[in-house]
Design a protein around this motif. Structure first.
Motif, PDB file in Angstrom:
ATOM      1  N   VAL A 229      39.385  27.458  51.643  1.00 55.33           N
ATOM      2  CA  VAL A 229      38.061  28.044  51.282  1.00 55.33           C
ATOM      3  C   VAL A 229      37.765  28.184  49.842  1.00 55.33           C
ATOM      4  O   VAL A 229      38.771  29.128  49.276  1.00 55.33           O
ATOM      5  CB  VAL A 229      37.607  29.261  52.305  1.00 55.33           C
ATOM      6  N   PRO A 230      36.699  27.798  49.294  1.00 49.68           N
ATOM      7  CA  PRO A 230      36.489  28.144  47.859  1.00 49.68           C
ATOM      8  C   PRO A 230      36.551  29.632  47.570  1.00 49.68           C
ATOM      9  O   PRO A 230      35.997  30.469  48.483  1.00 49.68           O
ATOM     10  CB  PRO A 230      34.914  27.566  47.764  1.00 49.68           C
ATOM     11  N   HIS A 231      37.385  30.000  46.292  1.00 49.60           N
ATOM     12  CA  HIS A 231      37.490  31.348  46.143  1.00 49.60           C
ATOM     13  C   HIS A 231      37.619  31.651  44.533  1.00 49.60           C
ATOM     14  O   HIS A 231      38.020  30.658  43.747  1.00 49.60           O
ATOM     15  CB  HIS A 231      38.644  31.964  46.917  1.00 49.60           C
TER      16      HIS A 231
ATOM     17  N   PRO B  91      35.618  24.924  44.593  1.00 51.17           N
ATOM     18  CA  PRO B  91      36.289  25.575  43.374  1.00 51.17           C
ATOM     19  C   PRO B  91      37.173  26.833  43.963  1.00 51.17           C
ATOM     20  O   PRO B  91      37.223  27.486  44.802  1.00 51.17           O
ATOM     21  CB  PRO B  91      35.168  26.402  42.732  1.00 51.17           C
ATOM     22  N   ARG B  92      38.469  26.906  42.896  1.00 51.61           N
ATOM     23  CA  ARG B  92      39.476  27.808  43.192  1.00 51.61           C
ATOM     24  C   ARG B  92      39.894  28.487  41.958  1.00 51.61           C
ATOM     25  O   ARG B  92      40.398  27.727  41.097  1.00 51.61           O
ATOM     26  CB  ARG B  92      40.910  27.261  43.854  1.00 51.61           C
ATOM     27  N   LEU B  93      39.355  29.679  41.548  1.00 52.88           N
ATOM     28  CA  LEU B  93      39.279  30.158  40.264  1.00 52.88           C
ATOM     29  C   LEU B  93      40.443  31.339  40.366  1.00 52.88           C
ATOM     30  O   LEU B  93      40.201  32.150  41.149  1.00 52.88           O
ATOM     31  CB  LEU B  93      38.255  30.711  39.697  1.00 52.88           C
ATOM     32  N   VAL B  94      41.358  31.401  39.230  1.00 50.30           N
ATOM     33  CA  VAL B  94      42.043  32.541  39.092  1.00 50.30           C
ATOM     34  C   VAL B  94      41.717  33.303  37.943  1.00 50.30           C
ATOM     35  O   VAL B  94      42.233  32.578  36.693  1.00 50.30           O
ATOM     36  CB  VAL B  94      43.684  32.286  39.691  1.00 50.30           C
ATOM     37  N   LEU B  95      41.329  34.404  37.457  1.00 40.64           N
ATOM     38  CA  LEU B  95      41.183  35.029  36.345  1.00 40.64           C
ATOM     39  C   LEU B  95      42.161  35.988  35.892  1.00 40.64           C
ATOM     40  O   LEU B  95      43.060  36.369  36.628  1.00 40.64           O
ATOM     41  CB  LEU B  95      39.896  35.774  36.407  1.00 40.64           C
ATOM     42  N   PRO B  96      42.341  35.952  34.661  1.00 39.75           N
ATOM     43  CA  PRO B  96      43.430  36.847  33.943  1.00 39.75           C
ATOM     44  C   PRO B  96      43.385  38.361  34.148  1.00 39.75           C
ATOM     45  O   PRO B  96      42.123  38.748  34.483  1.00 39.75           O
ATOM     46  CB  PRO B  96      43.593  36.473  32.339  1.00 39.75           C
ATOM     47  N   THR B  97      44.435  39.020  34.242  1.00 40.02           N
ATOM     48  CA  THR B  97      44.603  40.387  34.053  1.00 40.02           C
ATOM     49  C   THR B  97      45.112  40.806  32.748  1.00 40.02           C
ATOM     50  O   THR B  97      45.850  40.052  32.377  1.00 40.02           O
ATOM     51  CB  THR B  97      45.314  40.984  35.327  1.00 40.02           C
ATOM     52  N   GLU B  98      44.991  42.083  32.517  1.00 43.00           N
ATOM     53  CA  GLU B  98      45.679  42.726  31.303  1.00 43.00           C
ATOM     54  C   GLU B  98      45.968  44.215  31.512  1.00 43.00           C
ATOM     55  O   GLU B  98      45.353  44.817  32.468  1.00 43.00           O
ATOM     56  CB  GLU B  98      44.643  42.580  30.054  1.00 43.00           C
ATOM     57  N   LEU B  99      46.881  44.849  30.668  1.00 37.48           N
ATOM     58  CA  LEU B  99      47.326  46.250  30.994  1.00 37.48           C
ATOM     59  C   LEU B  99      46.463  47.025  29.919  1.00 37.48           C
ATOM     60  O   LEU B  99      46.611  46.756  28.902  1.00 37.48           O
ATOM     61  CB  LEU B  99      48.901  46.455  30.991  1.00 37.48           C
ATOM     62  N   VAL B 100      45.974  47.922  30.149  1.00 37.00           N
ATOM     63  CA  VAL B 100      45.216  48.972  29.407  1.00 37.00           C
ATOM     64  C   VAL B 100      46.009  50.212  29.655  1.00 37.00           C
ATOM     65  O   VAL B 100      46.301  51.029  30.565  1.00 37.00           O
ATOM     66  CB  VAL B 100      43.787  49.217  29.843  1.00 37.00           C
ATOM     67  N   ARG B 101      46.722  50.412  28.506  1.00 34.72           N
ATOM     68  CA  ARG B 101      47.626  51.875  28.111  1.00 34.72           C
ATOM     69  C   ARG B 101      46.868  52.972  27.834  1.00 34.72           C
ATOM     70  O   ARG B 101      45.925  53.113  26.963  1.00 34.72           O
ATOM     71  CB  ARG B 101      48.845  51.143  27.253  1.00 34.72           C
ATOM     72  N   ARG B 102      47.280  54.014  28.656  1.00 30.60           N
ATOM     73  CA  ARG B 102      46.800  55.328  28.301  1.00 30.60           C
ATOM     74  C   ARG B 102      47.838  56.542  28.534  1.00 30.60           C
ATOM     75  O   ARG B 102      48.932  56.281  28.756  1.00 30.60           O
ATOM     76  CB  ARG B 102      45.322  55.620  29.552  1.00 30.60           C
ATOM     77  N   GLY B 103      47.317  57.654  28.819  1.00 30.45           N
ATOM     78  CA  GLY B 103      48.278  58.803  28.727  1.00 30.45           C
ATOM     79  C   GLY B 103      49.253  59.015  29.912  1.00 30.45           C
ATOM     80  O   GLY B 103      50.114  59.801  29.814  1.00 30.45           O
ATOM     81  N   SER B 104      49.086  58.346  31.253  1.00 30.47           N
ATOM     82  CA  SER B 104      49.772  58.688  32.182  1.00 30.47           C
ATOM     83  C   SER B 104      51.149  57.927  32.330  1.00 30.47           C
ATOM     84  O   SER B 104      51.925  58.332  33.162  1.00 30.47           O
ATOM     85  CB  SER B 104      49.144  58.192  33.384  1.00 30.47           C
ATOM     86  N   SER B 105      51.283  57.377  31.140  1.00 27.00           N
ATOM     87  CA  SER B 105      52.826  56.412  31.284  1.00 27.00           C
ATOM     88  C   SER B 105      53.207  56.355  29.763  1.00 27.00           C
ATOM     89  O   SER B 105      54.149  55.768  29.545  1.00 27.00           O
ATOM     90  CB  SER B 105      52.414  55.108  31.724  1.00 27.00           C
TER      91      SER B 105
END
Length: 345
Positions: free
Chosen positions: A169-171, A331-345
């Protein structure tokens, strides 16, 4: 049709018949031009468009939709309880994206929650009666038959996420495996030695992908995943709280946790406080979503950003293309992810 003067409607606006008379064509030809039918010559189309411009004719939206066998409405279906819809920032991000993409169209958005088999059946009947032109499905579980049922009825459908790796199924999805890898690589790179994870529900492909990314990152670093460091949740805050307590009972020496949602990270943070563990001093914490909640935690939460509004927009564009039969094949789309660094790590 009642008229106030020849060719004019009751409200004094130009009518379809008046446009047809001025262009020297039939009423049906005007309808075809208005609805973008290719079965009109360029010369005739130009004559009709000129008549429309000369008269200032504005097509009646409901009549236009009826002539095109359209409802000018799409449904956004969420098979979850309203408590989850309003508690999880993920859903509001998707809805914002869908609404933004529809803002410059005449299409109405129908938000539908499906919590029981009866509600599922009722919506299927509603969709089968062509009350909507297409359906957007969010938070689909692995055994959900609705995407296939809608497709079999010939109703355009686009899903947010997938039920499996071979989804037909389109996703529109995001890179869940890659996002989880970024989170775990970051924790390992900060010197953490015992990295646990709190997962989403196992009947959702998105949750399994994030577990896969966690395991792949560990193996790439020469570490074999330990099942005692994997605790199941359901993306909710309470499940994150319970899973964190379970992990600490199993492996009290753990020093980092990757949570598969920001809400679960909030629950995990609460459990760590109850246990007297500091973040990030004793236990580093990373979430997934990069919702507004992540920025307001104390300390602020490092999180994997997935483009929630972007996915909502992309889903809507894909569905409108499917409805208009003008988009790419399934259509079958996969969008990119990114890491947002903050104080918890």
């Amino acid at each position: 049709m009642a008229v106030t003067r020849r060719g004019m409607g009751r409200d004094g606006r130009p009518t379809l018949e008046q446009v047809a008379a001025r262009a020297g064509v039939g009423r049906g030809t005007v309808s075809r031009v208005i609805n973008g039918s290719p079965r009109v010559s360029e010369r005739t189309r130009a004559a009709v468009q000129q008549a429309i411009a000369d008269l200032g004719y504005v097509p009646h939206r409901a009549a236009r939709a009826l002539a095109a066998n359209r409802s000018d409405a799409i449904a956004l279906v969420v098979p979850e309880a309203e408590t989850r819809l309003f508690a999880e920032p993920y859903f509001s991000g998707i809805i914002r994206g869908v609404s933004a993409e529809l803002a410059d169209t005449d299409i109405q958005l129908l938000l539908t929650l499906i919590r029981t088999p009866k509600e599922r059946q009722r919506f299927s009947q509603y969709a089968a009666s062509h009350r909507v032109d297409g359906v957007l499905l969010v938070s689909v579980h692995g055994d959900d038959p609705m995407p296939d049922q809608l497709a079999e009825m010939g109703i355009p459908v686009v899903m947010n996420g997938r039920r499996s790796s071979d989804e037909l199924v389109p996703h529109v999805d995001c890179d869940n495996v890659g996002g989880a890898q970024l989170a775990v690589e970051h924790l390992l790179g900060r010197g953490r030695s015992t990295v646990a994870t709190i997962t989403g529900p196992s009947d959702m492909y998105v949750a399994r992908c994030r577990v896969d990314g966690y395991k792949e990152a560990l193996r790439a670093a020469g570490r074999e995943p330990d099942e005692d460091l994997i605790a199941k949740g359901d993306f909710s805050e309470e499940s994150g709280h319970a899973a964190m307590h379970k992990l600490m009972r199993r492996r009290p020496e753990l020093d980092a946790v990757f949570c598969a949602s920001d809400l679960m990270a909030i629950g995990a943070r609460r459990a760590l406080r109850e246990l007297g563990r500091s973040v990030p001093g004793d236990v580093a914490l990373v979430g997934f979503d990069d919702s507004s909640l992540a920025r307001h935690m104390d300390p602020a939460l490092t999180s994997v950003r997935q483009p929630m509004e972007g996915m909502g927009r992309a889903m809507t564009r894909a569905l409108l293309a499917e409805i208009g039969d003008s988009g790419p094949d399934r259509p079958r789309l996969v969008l990119p992810t990114e890491l947002v660094r903050r104080g918890s790590s």
